[in-house]
Design a protein around this motif. Structure first.
Motif, mmCIF file in Angstrom:
data_model
loop_
_atom_site.group_PDB
_atom_site.id
_atom_site.type_symbol
_atom_site.label_atom_id
_atom_site.label_comp_id
_atom_site.label_asym_id
_atom_site.label_seq_id
_atom_site.Cartn_x
_atom_site.Cartn_y
_atom_site.Cartn_z
ATOM 1 N N ALA A 1 0.849 -1.197 0.000
ATOM 2 C CA ALA A 1 0.000 0.000 0.000
ATOM 3 C C ALA A 1 0.880 1.240 0.000
ATOM 4 N N TYR A 2 0.418 2.293 -0.711
ATOM 5 C CA TYR A 2 1.111 3.577 -0.750
ATOM 6 C C TYR A 2 0.372 4.544 0.164
ATOM 7 N N LEU A 3 1.095 5.152 1.117
ATOM 8 C CA LEU A 3 0.468 6.048 2.087
ATOM 9 C C LEU A 3 1.165 7.409 2.047
ATOM 10 N N PRO A 4 0.691 8.339 1.180
ATOM 11 C CA PRO A 4 1.333 9.656 1.080
ATOM 12 C C PRO A 4 0.892 10.597 2.193
ATOM 13 N N HIS A 5 1.842 11.442 2.657
ATOM 14 C CA HIS A 5 1.515 12.409 3.706
ATOM 15 C C HIS A 5 2.586 13.492 3.765
ATOM 16 N N PHE A 6 2.218 14.736 3.402
ATOM 17 C CA PHE A 6 3.098 15.899 3.509
ATOM 18 C C PHE A 6 4.509 15.659 2.972
ATOM 19 N N GLY A 7 4.580 15.348 1.679
ATOM 20 C CA GLY A 7 5.868 15.209 1.025
ATOM 21 C C GLY A 7 6.518 13.865 1.224
ATOM 22 N N GLN A 8 5.922 13.023 2.068
ATOM 23 C CA GLN A 8 6.458 11.694 2.315
ATOM 24 C C GLN A 8 5.501 10.645 1.748
ATOM 25 N N VAL A 9 6.056 9.494 1.437
ATOM 26 C CA VAL A 9 5.225 8.350 1.041
ATOM 27 C C VAL A 9 5.709 7.136 1.822
ATOM 28 N N LYS A 10 4.798 6.530 2.568
ATOM 29 C CA LYS A 10 5.115 5.282 3.249
ATOM 30 C C LYS A 10 4.742 4.123 2.332
ATOM 31 N N LEU A 11 5.661 3.193 2.177
ATOM 32 C CA LEU A 11 5.355 1.940 1.502
ATOM 33 C C LEU A 11 5.086 0.910 2.584
ATOM 34 N N ARG A 12 3.843 0.461 2.678
ATOM 35 C CA ARG A 12 3.488 -0.490 3.736
ATOM 36 C C ARG A 12 3.304 -1.879 3.138
ATOM 37 N N LEU A 13 4.185 -2.773 3.532
ATOM 38 C CA LEU A 13 4.054 -4.175 3.168
ATOM 39 C C LEU A 13 3.263 -4.889 4.254
ATOM 40 N N THR A 14 2.245 -5.633 3.870
ATOM 41 C CA THR A 14 1.446 -6.392 4.816
ATOM 42 C C THR A 14 1.495 -7.865 4.423
ATOM 43 N N GLY A 15 2.066 -8.666 5.293
ATOM 44 C CA GLY A 15 2.176 -10.093 5.032
ATOM 45 C C GLY A 15 1.264 -10.893 5.932
ATOM 46 N N THR A 16 0.729 -11.980 5.416
ATOM 47 C CA THR A 16 -0.137 -12.874 6.176
ATOM 48 C C THR A 16 0.461 -14.273 6.176
ATOM 49 N N GLY A 17 0.550 -14.901 7.343
ATOM 50 C CA GLY A 17 1.126 -16.235 7.423
ATOM 51 C C GLY A 17 0.823 -16.892 8.749
ATOM 52 N N THR A 18 1.455 -18.036 8.976
ATOM 53 C CA THR A 18 1.228 -18.783 10.208
ATOM 54 C C THR A 18 2.457 -18.855 11.090
ATOM 55 N N ASP A 19 3.610 -18.446 10.567
ATOM 56 C CA ASP A 19 4.867 -18.513 11.303
ATOM 57 C C ASP A 19 5.483 -17.117 11.357
#
Length: 423
Positions: free
Chosen positions: A214-232
């Motif tokens: 996901a791309y999360l822009p905010h005041f000149g910054q962009v956060k790249l958020r990786l979201t992983g789903t698993g069991t371990d």
């Protein structure tokens, strides 16, 4: 034990819809649910209207198997959540003796007399599971209907958080066998969202199915958020770190940190590592840069002070900006920003100094220098770096953007100076 859990968070109260209070509960609850592997899929806000609340409950039950409700549990007539739950579940209120004893104890410890309204705090729907509230007078409630769990919590953040942490989350963890949901954030600055997406398109296309971006822009910054789903947990952490390692070479010049890192904390760490200090000279930001730097605990170890030189007179008398510079180029110019930063470094006797000068708006612009024209500078022991910003027609946004870019210019200047010393 149920293996799949999806949640909806419903906030009740006209005060939220009217904008009279900020809903911080939803953000906190969403984080807590994610941490135990329950995926929030929607948040809903409704006012203190019976039918709206009933509709929200019904619609949520068609989407999820966990519904978390906050608000509307006070003792006054406008707090109708309990009555609406009674209608929804086909029951009626009755005084819960455990709840009454706890409410009575609550008032006795404080030397206060209970009123009939206070006693009614202990009136709960007959078919709910009572959740004791040791931090206030509004009990929590747990309902189950057609495979859906409904949890009702007070809207007061302190009470809600304690009930969630000590009562609700353990019960939900015991009920659901969930996957682990893990996030990893890459913090970038100085590149727009669309340009960033182009740079990493091939990497993004190759992400495994269980890792989303996901791309999360905010005041000149962009956060790249990786979201992983698993069991371990260990395997998932390793996979996320491996993806970060793959993408970093593509965008490294724009990355300043990870996860909860903020520019001001990164800068503080760099300054302390290099036994260096910094000061600020601000015009259009009016002290906002200094505020951000000093928001970090321990910043007195590297931050010396600020000159808010809003007028040209202060620019000249305190910072030593040349009258000729102001006459020839104006206050909003590369030359003035440079002299402000160098003057601040000299006056404050610091290793580095940053300056801001510009037209924050909404008025004051000219055809040559429209609103949003800003110059920033960073003076170092060896040289002074400058940068022109072309921002927007919004004063608040321009001040925050200028601050963000000025802090980043300082960060890059410290790194360059450090490399020069090591070289």
């Amino acid at each position: 034990m149920i293996s799949s859990a999806r949640a909806e968070i419903i906030t009740i109260g006209d005060e939220i819809l009217f904008g009279q209070i900020v809903d911080t509960n939803t953000q906190w609850i969403g984080t807590q649910l994610t941490d135990i592997g329950i995926r929030p899929v929607r948040k809903t806000s409704v006012g203190d209207q019976r039918q709206d609340i009933l509709d929200a409950f019904k619609q949520a039950s068609e989407r999820v198997n966990v519904v978390i409700v906050t608000g509307g549990l006070g003792p006054t007539r406008d707090d109708i959540t309990k009555h609406t739950f009674c209608e929804y579940f086909g029951t009626e209120l009755e005084i819960n003796q455990e709840a009454l004893a706890l409410v009575t104890e609550f008032f006795a410890k404080r030397g206060r007399t209970m009123t009939e309204l206070n006693i009614q705090q202990a009136a709960l729907p007959k078919n709910c599971t009572y959740i004791p509230n040791l931090w206030g007078t509004a009990p929590g409630m747990w309902f189950e209907k057609d495979g859906v769990i409904y949890v009702s919590l007070p809207g007061v953040p302190f009470e809600m958080k304690n009930l969630m942490e000590f009562e609700i989350l353990p019960r939900l963890k015991a009920r659901f066998s969930t996957h682990i949901i893990q996030h990893k954030q890459i913090r970038t600055i100085g590149i727009g969202e669309s340009f960033l997406a182009e740079k990493i398109a091939a990497w993004e296309d190759a992400l495994p199915e269980h890792i989303k971006l996901a791309y999360l822009p905010h005041f000149g910054q962009v956060k790249l958020r990786l979201t992983g789903t698993g069991t371990d947990q260990a395997v998932l952490d390793s996979e996320l770190n491996a993806q970060v390692a793959l993408v970093l070479p593509l965008i490294e010049e724009y990355v300043f940190g990870f996860d909860s890192d903020e520019l001001e904390t990164i800068i503080g760490t760099l300054l302390m590592q290099n036994n260096a200090t910094v000061g600020t000279a601000e015009s259009c930001t009016g002290g906002y840069v200094a505020n951000q730097i000093t928001s970090v605990s321990g910043s007195s170890r590297y931050y010396e002070g600020s000159v808010v030189s809003y007028s040209n007179a202060v620019k000249m008398s305190v910072l030593g900006v040349s009258p000729a510079t102001l006459e020839a180029f104006g206050a909003v110019s590369e030359q003035t920003a440079r002299e402000m930063a160098e003057g601040a470094r000299r006056v404050l006797n610091t290793t580095f100094a940053i300056s801001t000068t510009g037209i924050a708006g909404p008025d004051g612009g000219t055809p040559e220098k429209p609103v949003g024209t800003v110059w920033i500078a960073c003076a170092t022991p060896e040289e002074t770096f400058t940068q022109l910003l072309t921002l927007r027609n919004n004063r608040k946004i321009n001040i925050e953007l200028t601050c963000s870019y000025a802090l980043n210019l300082l960060r890059k200047s410290i790194l360059k100076a450090t490399l020069a010393v090591k070289g």
